[in-house]
Design a protein around this motif. Sequence first.
Motif, mmCIF file in Angstrom:
data_model
loop_
_atom_site.group_PDB
_atom_site.id
_atom_site.type_symbol
_atom_site.label_atom_id
_atom_site.label_comp_id
_atom_site.label_asym_id
_atom_site.label_seq_id
_atom_site.Cartn_x
_atom_site.Cartn_y
_atom_site.Cartn_z
ATOM 1 N N ARG A 105 -6.259 -6.762 1.410
ATOM 2 C CA ARG A 105 -5.778 -5.590 2.125
ATOM 3 C C ARG A 105 -5.588 -4.453 1.135
ATOM 4 O O ARG A 105 -4.813 -4.578 0.186
ATOM 5 N N ARG A 107 -4.589 -0.436 0.681
ATOM 6 C CA ARG A 107 -3.919 0.676 1.352
ATOM 7 C C ARG A 107 -3.433 1.701 0.338
ATOM 8 O O ARG A 107 -3.183 1.369 -0.824
ATOM 9 N N GLU A 113 1.245 4.768 5.569
ATOM 10 C CA GLU A 113 0.614 3.451 5.662
ATOM 11 C C GLU A 113 1.603 2.298 5.507
ATOM 12 O O GLU A 113 1.397 1.226 6.062
ATOM 13 N N LEU A 114 2.673 2.529 4.744
ATOM 14 C CA LEU A 114 3.586 1.435 4.413
ATOM 15 C C LEU A 114 4.950 1.552 5.076
ATOM 16 O O LEU A 114 5.673 0.555 5.165
ATOM 17 N N CYS A 119 7.503 1.927 0.926
ATOM 18 C CA CYS A 119 6.847 2.808 -0.035
ATOM 19 C C CYS A 119 7.784 3.151 -1.184
ATOM 20 O O CYS A 119 7.394 3.112 -2.354
ATOM 21 N N THR A 144 -9.320 7.587 -0.311
ATOM 22 C CA THR A 144 -8.925 6.231 0.066
ATOM 23 C C THR A 144 -10.104 5.470 0.647
ATOM 24 O O THR A 144 -10.348 4.298 0.294
ATOM 25 N N VAL A 148 -11.575 2.062 -1.009
ATOM 26 C CA VAL A 148 -11.572 0.811 -0.244
ATOM 27 C C VAL A 148 -12.965 0.197 -0.230
ATOM 28 O O VAL A 148 -13.130 -1.019 -0.429
ATOM 29 N N GLN A 175 -3.041 -7.958 -2.067
ATOM 30 C CA GLN A 175 -2.719 -6.601 -1.649
ATOM 31 C C GLN A 175 -3.015 -5.631 -2.792
ATOM 32 O O GLN A 175 -2.605 -5.875 -3.933
ATOM 33 N N TYR A 177 -2.692 -1.524 -3.742
ATOM 34 C CA TYR A 177 -2.186 -0.207 -3.392
ATOM 35 C C TYR A 177 -2.930 0.841 -4.209
ATOM 36 O O TYR A 177 -3.131 0.670 -5.419
#
Length: 333
Positions: A105, A107, A113-114, A119, A144, A148, A175, A177
């Motif tokens: 994932r 992000r 988003e969080l 965040c 972004t 990604v 994850q 970020y």
Amino acid sequence: METQFGTTLLPNADDVRETITRLIDRLETSLRHLLLEVWDSPEDNARAEEKLKRIFSGQGHPDSCIYAAHDAMLNAALSQDEPGFERACLEFLQLPDQVQASGLRVRGLSEKELGPTACDLLRRAYCDDAGLTADLRAPGVEGTKQAVAKINLAREMLQTYAPDWAREFDLLAPQIYLAVNEDPTKNGFGGATVFAAFGSILVNSDKIDRLPTVLMTLVHESSHAKLFLYHLDDPVLLNKDTERYTSPLRSSPRPMEGIFHAAWVSARMVQSATCILDNGFCGPDAEELRRQSTQAAIIYQDCATEIQQHARMTPLGRQLFDDAQRAMSDVRC
């Protein structure tokens, strides 16, 4: 983790999975103690108990923001900061009951988003002592999207050419970020990994211009996470934090732990790149990957010299270093 002779540097998903299971058990125990015993808030006990059950009763792993909330609580408790501890406990209760989603994932590190609480906790967890990650913001929508796509492609390439490394990466950093420096003139950072946000890594979307760079960033950052797991039951190094030594990655001297980490993750970068190249990765990107591997080998050797001269290691620390030395003994810079 199990530390059979000669195996600590290379990927071992089974050992990593077992150690993460033990880590999660410790996280739950510590959170229960902090929330239900240390925190003097009877009116919130039921909420905290229910939240802990929701997070830890399933098969999923706690989200990295749960680790970040625990870190905030623990630091406040240890420093006897009562207002800070109260605030951290309330922040934990405000978080969604998150467990890590299956699969990778990626992000942006943004409130959108969080959520604002997660965040903020993650920003604080990732804030480093050198100021490289002190002024983070999420990249724009297009930045972004491109990052990604690059990261997902790199993960697919890792699966194709180095499946053992891919399996271990999936456990260590499910994850990711994305962030950039708020100040565009700052040289910035390539990535970051902190135990306080275990299960995640931070990647500077402005720094991953080519596929080999993304591949090496994923290996580099997840290797920090693997080394954190070796620290669970062993200090690895006995040098004091106040001792400072020359580091090839920093302009100023740094503690031996930082140099040891730099050496170990650099050795892993070289070994993963060798695996990828030996399994048929070719073309212009292969030449760039080979160049980055060579640079990582140079960094390793510079760090290894400092370690040999100044590090005081536990038996496990010595094994970690000896395994890296053996793996790197045939590598030419």
